[in-house]
Design an enzyme around this catalytic site. Structure first.
Site, PDB file in Angstrom:
ATOM      1  N   LYS A   1      17.031  22.086 -17.636  1.00  0.00           N
ATOM      2  CA  LYS A   1      17.634  23.409 -17.844  1.00  0.00           C
ATOM      3  C   LYS A   1      19.148  23.306 -18.087  1.00  0.00           C
ATOM      4  CE  LYS A   1      13.876  25.813 -17.657  1.00  0.00           C
ATOM      5  NZ  LYS A   1      13.376  26.516 -18.854  1.00  0.00           N
TER       6      LYS A   1
ATOM      7  N   SER B   1      17.758  28.614 -16.828  1.00  0.00           N
ATOM      8  CA  SER B   1      17.442  28.905 -15.418  1.00  0.00           C
ATOM      9  C   SER B   1      18.735  28.832 -14.622  1.00  0.00           C
ATOM     10  CB  SER B   1      16.460  27.854 -14.883  1.00  0.00           C
ATOM     11  OG  SER B   1      16.344  27.940 -13.475  1.00  0.00           O
TER      12      SER B   1
ATOM     13  N   TYR C   1      13.561  19.329 -13.369  1.00  0.00           N
ATOM     14  CA  TYR C   1      13.679  20.713 -13.839  1.00  0.00           C
ATOM     15  C   TYR C   1      15.153  21.086 -14.049  1.00  0.00           C
ATOM     16  CZ  TYR C   1      12.661  25.701 -14.272  1.00  0.00           C
ATOM     17  OH  TYR C   1      12.555  26.988 -14.740  1.00  0.00           O
TER      18      TYR C   1
HETATM   19  P1  NAD Z   1       4.656  30.954 -17.170  1.00  0.00           P
HETATM   20  O1  NAD Z   1       3.973  29.716 -16.696  1.00  0.00           O
HETATM   21  O2  NAD Z   1       4.127  32.279 -16.748  1.00  0.00           O
HETATM   22  O3  NAD Z   1       4.749  30.960 -18.772  1.00  0.00           O
HETATM   23  C1  NAD Z   1       5.092  29.811 -19.487  1.00  0.00           C
HETATM   24  C2  NAD Z   1       4.411  29.890 -20.842  1.00  0.00           C
HETATM   25  O4  NAD Z   1       4.815  28.751 -21.610  1.00  0.00           O
HETATM   26  C3  NAD Z   1       2.873  29.827 -20.724  1.00  0.00           C
HETATM   27  O5  NAD Z   1       2.288  30.839 -21.513  1.00  0.00           O
HETATM   28  C4  NAD Z   1       2.528  28.427 -21.220  1.00  0.00           C
HETATM   29  O6  NAD Z   1       1.247  28.348 -21.842  1.00  0.00           O
HETATM   30  C5  NAD Z   1       3.671  28.197 -22.214  1.00  0.00           C
HETATM   31  N1  NAD Z   1       3.884  26.773 -22.483  1.00  0.00           N
HETATM   32  C6  NAD Z   1       4.006  25.762 -21.585  1.00  0.00           C
HETATM   33  N2  NAD Z   1       4.139  24.592 -22.203  1.00  0.00           N
HETATM   34  C7  NAD Z   1       4.097  24.847 -23.535  1.00  0.00           C
HETATM   35  C8  NAD Z   1       4.174  24.043 -24.699  1.00  0.00           C
HETATM   36  N3  NAD Z   1       4.293  22.711 -24.633  1.00  0.00           N
HETATM   37  N4  NAD Z   1       4.114  24.654 -25.913  1.00  0.00           N
HETATM   38  C9  NAD Z   1       3.982  25.999 -26.011  1.00  0.00           C
HETATM   39  N5  NAD Z   1       3.884  26.816 -24.937  1.00  0.00           N
HETATM   40  C10 NAD Z   1       3.930  26.236 -23.720  1.00  0.00           C
HETATM   41  O7  NAD Z   1       6.165  30.774 -16.707  1.00  0.00           O
HETATM   42  P2  NAD Z   1       7.433  31.750 -16.824  1.00  0.00           P
HETATM   43  O8  NAD Z   1       7.954  31.896 -15.456  1.00  0.00           O
HETATM   44  O9  NAD Z   1       7.145  32.949 -17.640  1.00  0.00           O
HETATM   45  O10 NAD Z   1       8.425  30.773 -17.607  1.00  0.00           O
HETATM   46  C11 NAD Z   1       9.060  31.118 -18.839  1.00  0.00           C
HETATM   47  C12 NAD Z   1      10.393  30.403 -18.902  1.00  0.00           C
HETATM   48  O11 NAD Z   1      11.221  30.905 -17.865  1.00  0.00           O
HETATM   49  C13 NAD Z   1      10.303  28.892 -18.690  1.00  0.00           C
HETATM   50  O12 NAD Z   1      11.186  28.242 -19.571  1.00  0.00           O
HETATM   51  C14 NAD Z   1      10.769  28.727 -17.260  1.00  0.00           C
HETATM   52  O13 NAD Z   1      11.285  27.442 -17.004  1.00  0.00           O
HETATM   53  C15 NAD Z   1      11.809  29.825 -17.173  1.00  0.00           C
HETATM   54  N6  NAD Z   1      12.149  30.248 -15.820  1.00  0.00           N
HETATM   55  C16 NAD Z   1      11.209  30.749 -14.987  1.00  0.00           C
HETATM   56  C17 NAD Z   1      11.575  31.138 -13.705  1.00  0.00           C
HETATM   57  C18 NAD Z   1      10.583  31.701 -12.724  1.00  0.00           C
HETATM   58  O14 NAD Z   1      10.924  31.833 -11.533  1.00  0.00           O
HETATM   59  N7  NAD Z   1       9.379  32.069 -13.126  1.00  0.00           N
HETATM   60  C19 NAD Z   1      12.911  31.018 -13.302  1.00  0.00           C
HETATM   61  C20 NAD Z   1      13.860  30.510 -14.186  1.00  0.00           C
HETATM   62  C21 NAD Z   1      13.467  30.132 -15.464  1.00  0.00           C
END
Ligand code: NAD
Length: 263
Positions: free
Chosen positions: A172, A155, A168
């Site tokens: 990251k 992130s 968080y």
């Molecule tokens: P999301 O909530 O849509 O998807 C996250 C997925 O991870 C879900 O399907 C959930 O079931 C799965 N998950 C959570 N805990 C788990 C576990 N213990 N074991 C297996 N699966 C698990 O969120 P997203 O935005 O698609 O996030 C994906 C990645 O991107 C994450 O690592 C998040 O930190 C990172 N991220 C997201 C953003 C944002 O703004 N959305 C920004 C920077 C980084």
């Protein structure tokens, strides 16, 4: 004219593939010819954010005539991760690409109000989960002896101080350092390890930002390109890092953030 499918013959496992960024990666990699093992703790997508509503990711991929499967996997449990990696290699006969993408984020707290339980849970999924996924992926890739690609979703909060909570950001930042260290360690096996550092992306995780107009405007203003990211913006970068064009790129933490980290 048929379009070239640039991951033809590859097998990819993606954690967190049920929703958001992981789902977009799975769809993109599949459309580029890879066979996909979708690994997630839940099978059904979160209906609360637009594009996720509908069939589970592997079924959506199969509906396009492409190849994907689902394996239940909790990234905080090493045995569960090992089982998922095994399932991918056994189902498709090899494993070329692993995206350590699963992650969670709690509501944003100032540290004075941050419950220790939330801090611990964040570290367990975002940091320990990436460690387990990288370790099991590396074991399998070394066993196969044909190299591989590991792509972790970090992130912008792993690169800069962001107003989204200490837990968080700490988790990251750890992902970025896991990637850099591991890249140097496994380069001799032909395995590349890179991180993608997304800005704010429209997914279930960021639903607060998406649905609260004030917060949405505040967050958008932090991104010089004037819009929030779409899951496909991140999937495109992941595809590049998985493709032959990125063969000599390793240990990189690539911001995909509409300019967030350049100001
Ligand atoms: P999301 O909530 O849509 O998807 C996250 C997925 O991870 C879900 O399907 C959930 O079931 C799965 N998950 C959570 N805990 C788990 C576990 N213990 N074991 C297996 N699966 C698990 O969120 P997203 O935005 O698609 O996030 C994906 C990645 O991107 C994450 O690592 C998040 O930190 C990172 N991220 C997201 C953003 C944002 O703004 N959305 C920004 C920077 C980084």
């Amino acid at each position: 004219m048929s379009r070239e499918r640039r991951l033809e013959g590859r097998v990819a496992l993606i954690t967190g593939a049920t929703s958001g960024i992981g789902r977009a990666m799975a769809l993109r990699f599949a459309r580029e010819g890879a066979r996909i093992m979708c690994a997630d703790r839940r099978r059904e997508p979160d209906p609360r954010i637009g594009d996720d509503a509908g069939a589970p990711t592997h079924e959506a991929i199969r509906a396009e005539g492409l190849d994907a499967s689902f394996v239940a996997c909790d990234v905080t449990d090493g045995a569960s991760v090992a089982k998922a990696i095994r399932a991918a290699a056994d189902t498709y006969g090899r494993l070329d690409i692993v995206a350590a993408n699963a992650g969670i984020a709690f509501e944003t707290y100032p540290i004075a109000d941050e419950p220790f339980e939330d801090y611990q849970a964040t570290i367990r999924v975002n940091q320990d989960g990436v460690w387990w996924t990288c370790r099991e992926a590396v074991r399998e890739m070394i066993r196969q002896g044909q190299g591989g690609r590991i792509i972790a979703t970090a992130s912008i909060a792993g690169l800069a101080g962001c107003p989204w909570g200490v837990a968080y950001g700490a988790s990251k930042g750890a992902v970025v350092q896991i990637v850099r260290t591991l890249a140097a360690q496994v380069a001799k096996h032909g395995i590349t390890v890179n991180a993608i550092c997304p800005g704010s992306v429209r997914t279930a995780m960021s639903r607060e930002t998406m649905t609260n107009p004030e917060r949405n405007a505040f967050t958008r203003a932090l991104h010089p390109m004037g819009r929030l990211g779409e899951p496909e913006d991140i999937a495109g970068a992941a595809f590049f890092l998985a493709s032959d064009d990125a063969a000599w790129i390793t240990g990189v933490a690539l911001p995909v953030d509409g300019g967030y980290t350049c100001v």
